[in-house]
Design an enzyme around this catalytic site. Structure first.
Site, PDB file in Angstrom:
ATOM      1  CG  HIS A 107      53.743  80.113 -50.404  1.00  0.00           C
ATOM      2  ND1 HIS A 107      52.820  80.535 -50.959  1.00  0.00           N
ATOM      3  CD2 HIS A 107      54.372  79.215 -51.944  1.00  0.00           C
ATOM      4  CE1 HIS A 107      51.751  79.757 -51.996  1.00  0.00           C
ATOM      5  NE2 HIS A 107      53.280  79.656 -52.872  1.00  0.00           N
TER       6      HIS A 107
ATOM      7  CD  GLU B 255      51.503  83.042 -46.071  1.00  0.00           C
ATOM      8  OE1 GLU B 255      50.455  83.447 -46.653  1.00  0.00           O
ATOM      9  OE2 GLU B 255      52.567  81.933 -47.023  1.00  0.00           O
TER      10      GLU B 255
ATOM     11  CB  CYS C 194      47.999  81.018 -52.065  1.00  0.00           C
ATOM     12  SG  CYS C 194      48.525  80.161 -51.190  1.00  0.00           S
TER      13      CYS C 194
ATOM     14  CB  CYS D 192      48.992  79.673 -47.528  1.00  0.00           C
ATOM     15  SG  CYS D 192      50.811  79.328 -48.302  1.00  0.00           S
TER      16      CYS D 192
END
Length: 163
Positions: A56, A58, A86, A89
């Site tokens: 992801h 992040e 999410c 993260c």
């Protein structure tokens, strides 16, 4: 609500990262991490390209920032991301001790900074995160909704072609 020029500037940088993700066929989510007024980490989604569920935006930016600072503790940093993080993260943000999170639009399906869960303020964790939401919300939301609209249209056209 009025947002600071710095927050808007760095969210623009996160949007630029999201455009890179989109150009690669990835969900257009982008992140930058700042320290002392400069960007020290950047990331955009790479799940499809890497076939790695942890890539992801992040997480990628956190890895870069930690390498830059030579520390897993990203104290005095701010993470900017186009979509509310999410659970994974937010866990990484908390574990990296990032004190401030700024995001563009909420994610009602998996958002863990106030929408579905609120890990940022959960005092059961040893670190809480100050959250600012809605920075360039319209631009962030339009980028995501436009991407998914195009995907649905392409799927529809492919289905019609194969019929």
């Amino acid at each position: 609500m009025d947002y600071s020029e710095h927050d808007q500037l760095f969210m623009q940088a996160a949007l630029a990262e999201a455009r890179i993700a989109e150009s690669l066929g990835e969900v257009p989510i982008g992140t930058v991490i700042t320290y002392d007024g400069q960007v020290i980490g950047r990331g955009h989604n790479l799940r499809e390209s890497s076939q790695d569920p942890t890539t992801h935006a992040e997480v990628i930016a956190i890895r870069q920032a930690a390498q830059f600072l030579q520390s897993w503790r990203l104290l005095d940093c701010t993470l900017y991301v186009t979509l509310e993080p999410c659970v994974m993260c937010m866990g990484a943000i908390i574990l990296a001790r990032i004190p401030r999170l700024v995001f563009g639009c909420r994610d009602p399906k998996v958002g863990a900074a106030g929408s579905l869960y609120n890990f940022a303020e959960d005092d059961r964790f040893n670190h809480q995160v100050e959250v600012e939401s809605g920075v360039l919300q319209q631009e962030c939301g339009q980028q995501l909704s436009g991407f998914f609209r195009r995907l649905r249209e392409e799927k529809k056209q492919k289905k019609a072609k194969n019929s």
